[in-house]
Scaffold this motif. Structure first.
Motif, short mmCIF file in Angstrom:
data_model
loop_
_atom_site.label_atom_id
_atom_site.label_comp_id
_atom_site.label_asym_id
_atom_site.label_seq_id
_atom_site.Cartn_x
_atom_site.Cartn_y
_atom_site.Cartn_z
N LEU A 46 0.82 -1.20 0.00
CA LEU A 46 0.00 0.00 0.00
C LEU A 46 0.86 1.26 0.00
CD1 LEU A 46 -2.90 -0.84 2.51
CD2 LEU A 46 -3.06 -0.56 0.03
N LEU A 47 1.94 1.23 0.76
CA LEU A 47 2.84 2.38 0.79
C LEU A 47 3.47 2.60 -0.58
CD1 LEU A 47 4.37 4.64 2.21
CD2 LEU A 47 5.99 2.92 3.04
N ALA A 48 3.92 1.52 -1.23
CA ALA A 48 4.51 1.65 -2.56
C ALA A 48 3.48 2.18 -3.56
CB ALA A 48 5.05 0.30 -3.02
N THR A 49 2.24 1.71 -3.46
CA THR A 49 1.19 2.19 -4.35
C THR A 49 0.90 3.67 -4.12
OG1 THR A 49 0.18 -0.01 -4.34
CG2 THR A 49 -1.19 1.82 -5.07
N ALA A 50 0.84 4.07 -2.86
CA ALA A 50 0.57 5.47 -2.54
C ALA A 50 1.68 6.38 -3.07
CB ALA A 50 0.41 5.64 -1.03
N VAL A 51 2.93 5.94 -2.92
CA VAL A 51 4.05 6.74 -3.45
C VAL A 51 3.97 6.84 -4.96
CG1 VAL A 51 6.56 6.80 -3.70
CG2 VAL A 51 5.55 6.23 -1.49
N ALA A 52 3.61 5.74 -5.63
CA ALA A 52 3.47 5.77 -7.09
C ALA A 52 2.37 6.73 -7.52
CB ALA A 52 3.20 4.36 -7.61
N LEU A 90 -2.81 9.49 1.41
CA LEU A 90 -2.58 8.06 1.26
C LEU A 90 -1.18 7.67 1.73
CD1 LEU A 90 -4.16 7.22 -2.22
CD2 LEU A 90 -5.06 6.64 0.02
N VAL A 91 -0.19 8.47 1.34
CA VAL A 91 1.19 8.18 1.76
C VAL A 91 1.31 8.29 3.28
CG1 VAL A 91 3.58 8.96 1.62
CG2 VAL A 91 2.18 8.87 -0.45
N LEU A 92 0.73 9.34 3.84
CA LEU A 92 0.79 9.54 5.30
C LEU A 92 0.11 8.38 6.03
CD1 LEU A 92 1.53 11.41 7.67
CD2 LEU A 92 -0.70 12.53 7.36
N THR A 93 -1.04 7.95 5.54
CA THR A 93 -1.76 6.82 6.16
C THR A 93 -0.94 5.54 6.09
OG1 THR A 93 -3.89 7.81 5.57
CG2 THR A 93 -3.88 5.46 6.09
N SER A 94 -0.33 5.29 4.95
CA SER A 94 0.46 4.06 4.79
C SER A 94 1.69 4.07 5.69
CB SER A 94 0.88 3.91 3.32
OG SER A 94 -0.26 3.84 2.48
N MET A 124 -8.66 0.17 4.58
CA MET A 124 -9.59 0.25 3.45
C MET A 124 -10.52 1.44 3.61
SD MET A 124 -12.70 -2.31 2.53
CE MET A 124 -13.97 -1.80 1.38
N GLY A 125 -11.08 1.63 4.81
CA GLY A 125 -11.98 2.76 5.03
C GLY A 125 -11.28 4.09 4.89
N LEU A 126 -10.08 4.21 5.44
CA LEU A 126 -9.34 5.47 5.34
C LEU A 126 -8.98 5.78 3.89
CD1 LEU A 126 -6.97 5.16 8.43
CD2 LEU A 126 -8.72 6.92 8.10
N ASN A 127 -8.43 4.80 3.18
CA ASN A 127 -8.04 5.03 1.79
C ASN A 127 -9.24 5.36 0.92
OD1 ASN A 127 -5.40 4.48 2.49
ND2 ASN A 127 -5.49 2.34 1.86
N GLY A 128 -10.34 4.66 1.15
CA GLY A 128 -11.54 4.95 0.37
C GLY A 128 -12.07 6.35 0.61
N ALA A 129 -12.03 6.81 1.86
CA ALA A 129 -12.48 8.16 2.18
C ALA A 129 -11.62 9.22 1.49
CB ALA A 129 -12.48 8.38 3.69
N PHE A 130 -10.32 8.95 1.36
CA PHE A 130 -9.44 9.91 0.71
C PHE A 130 -9.58 9.90 -0.80
CE2 PHE A 130 -6.60 9.14 4.58
CZ PHE A 130 -7.09 10.25 5.23
N LEU A 131 -10.04 8.79 -1.37
CA LEU A 131 -10.08 8.66 -2.83
C LEU A 131 -11.45 8.88 -3.44
CD1 LEU A 131 -7.74 5.57 -3.40
CD2 LEU A 131 -7.26 7.95 -3.96
#
Length: 550
Positions: A46-52, A90-94, A124-131
């Motif tokens: 997830l961290l790698a995906t957020a950085v990308a 997303l990066v901060l959350t990861s 999942m809930g945090l990432n979904g709320a941000f996206l």
């Protein structure tokens, strides 16, 4: 139009934790090592995906990445959108999730059942709320993260957690009800739940419709003010975060900022300069509530008699500062606030992880030590009598564990109070410079500074002073006053996450220039959301030609 693998990155932060969390539910509770390995691998992915994603939206060509999961054209289908702000969150959350998880693997993931699935569902809930770019799906992800947070808060059992958990659940159920009522009113008056589409329709509304929209937005705002820890809705935060296990509390520091994120996103998207009669709605209330919250948090820090509650009030100070900054509706102030948001979240997360390590060396009456002993039966290392008797000219050697705890405590205190040379000072300096000089670092001689800017400046500086007093007093009680205290046993897996978070804060100090350029671009896009609206509404379907924004 065929999608490349890179185009599907936007759905990964939601689908990956959903699949991993569901798969881990099928594993037995005794297979903790396997679950821990899967959880760490998924969180690192997830961290790698957020950085990308962050690199993609910051590359210059694609400022808003949009994904249509059901391939329905906007505004009829679900849309996910990532810009600089959501990518940074997303990066901060990861980062916070990975550090919290590594810390939990030392002990806490064995204190109860289903820790690892709940952890992934929380992400999942945090990432979904941000996206999400849809109000109803924002409600869905909001409920997912709340449901997971209930389990994480109660993880480890104990009467303190149960008591705080019941209060937390009741308060958030009320917030969920307000959320649903607010979203329903906005849909009833606008006919849409797509945030970009609602923003387009607001300018065409009649006066009576504007009033209904504002009423719905106000009810929706109360739900997120509650989650952000705004006064007077923040009575639940210090006891709940103090009772939670350290890794859960560290992750909750991001959840509090999720409320700030939604308030920033919706207030600037729906009530910008193009909103007609609703332009600027709620900004004065945000400023007032933020200043009161900041004052309340500062007084709470002075009154706190234990470290967990003190850190909880520090989170309230952070929320109040960010809410007040949002009330100014200035791109420069928003950029400074985003820098402050990242710094304060990292510092709070490090402090919550540090608390348990500090409490291990205190007396038997310490709250967190009692909870830790109850859950794990930890042994304490006793100081050798020979070491106690060694008071000669050579002095008493400071054990490495105590040296680390003391230095980490000082670093967290400097970050939260905004003292140099840590990034907390840079964050507060940039924020207050923007508040006093919204046009830039050079003040406009022809225009005076508003009284609200002076009030906020005084409260931010005053909260730093009160925080310094409270933390210095607590530090003396914890590290200086006790005699014959035990030296805690620290594991490398517990020390590394705290060190990593503090190292990131140090990196922010040295890389403040590039970080501020990123946040300035993010703030500029927030205050001029035309690219966001156009990107969402003109998103292409697979196999269809590009949509055209009317």
């Amino acid at each position: 139009m065929m999608r490349s693998l890179l185009d599907h990155l936007l759905i990964v932060p939601i689908v990956l934790p959903l699949v991993v969390g569901g798969a881990m539910l099928l594993l037995g509770e005794r297979r903790t090592r396997l679950k821990a390995g899967i959880n760490v691998a998924a969180t690192a992915a997830l961290l790698a995906t957020a950085v990308a994603l962050l690199r993609r939206v910051n590359a210059g060509g694609v400022e808003v990445a949009v994904y249509l999961p059901a391939n329905w054209p906007p505004p009829f289908g679900i849309a996910l959108a990532a810009d600089r702000l959501s990518a940074a969150m997303l990066v901060l959350t990861s980062i916070m999730a990975l550090c919290s998880l590594v810390f939990a693997i030392a002990r806490w993931h064995r204190a109860g059942v289903h820790f690892h699935p709940l952890f992934q569902f929380q992400l999942m809930g945090l990432n979904g709320a941000f996206l999400t770019a849809d109000l109803f799906n924002l409600f869905v992800f909001f409920e997912v993260l709340l449901a997971a947070s209930y389990g994480l808060l109660l993880h480890g059992s104990g009467p303190d957690r149960v008591k705080a958990g019941l209060h937390y659940i009741v308060v958030n159920l009320v917030g969920s009800s307000l959320f649903l009522i607010g979203v329903s009113m906005i849909y009833g008056v606008s006919g849409s739940l797509n945030m970009a589409d609602v923003a387009l329709r607001i300018a065409q509304m009649r006066d009576g419709e504007h009033l209904l929209l504002q009423a719905g937005a106000a009810i929706l705002g109360v739900a997120f003010l509650l989650k952000a820890g705004a006064w007077p809705l923040n009575f639940w935060l210090p006891p709940a975060y103090a009772a939670a296990s350290p890794p859960a509390a560290a992750l909750f520091s991001v959840m509090t900022k999720m409320g700030i994120y939604v308030i920033l996103r919706l207030s600037l998207l729906l009530f910008g300069d193009d909103a007609g009669a609703s332009a600027g709605f709620g900004s004065h209330w945000l400023l007032l509530i933020g200043l009161i919250t900041l004052s309340f948090g500062a007084l709470g820090m002075l009154a706190a008699q234990n470290l967990p509650r003190l850190v909880g009030f520090s989170a309230i100070v952070s929320s109040g500062t960010l809410l007040a900054a949002a009330g100014f509706r200035s791109p420069a102030v928003t950029a400074g606030a985003l820098f402050y948001l990242v710094n304060s979240t990292l510092a709070l997360g490090a402090f919550y992880l540090l608390l348990e390590l500090i409490e291990r060396s205190r007396s038997y009456g310490a709250d967190l030590l009692a909870l830790t002993r109850e859950a794990f039966g930890l042994d304490r290392l006793q100081v050798d009598d020979d070491d106690d008797a060694d008071t000669g000219d050579a002095g008493v050697a400071i054990p490495a564990a105590m040296a680390f705890l003391g230095l980490a405590f000082v670093a967290c205190a400097l970050l939260l109070t905004g003292l140099p040379p840590m990034s907390g000072f840079v964050a507060k300096f940039v924020l207050l410079s923007s508040v006093l000089n919204p046009g830039g670092l050079t003040p406009d001689v022809g225009s005076g500074v508003p009284a609200s800017a002076w009030v906020m400046t005084g409260l931010v500086i005053g909260s730093g002073l009160t925080g310094l007093i409270a933390l210095a007093r607590m530090g003396v009680r914890t590290f200086w006053a006790p005699s014959g205290r035990a030296v805690p046993r620290l594991r490398v897996i517990e020390v590394l996450p705290i060190t990593a978070l503090l190292a990131l804060c140090v990196a922010l100090t040295f890389q403040a220039g590039p970080a501020m350029r990123y946040f300035e671009a993010a703030a500029a896009a927030l205050h001029a959301p035309h690219d966001y609206i156009r990107g969402v509404m003109a998103a292409r379907q697979v196999g269809a030609t590009a949509g055209v924004l009317p």
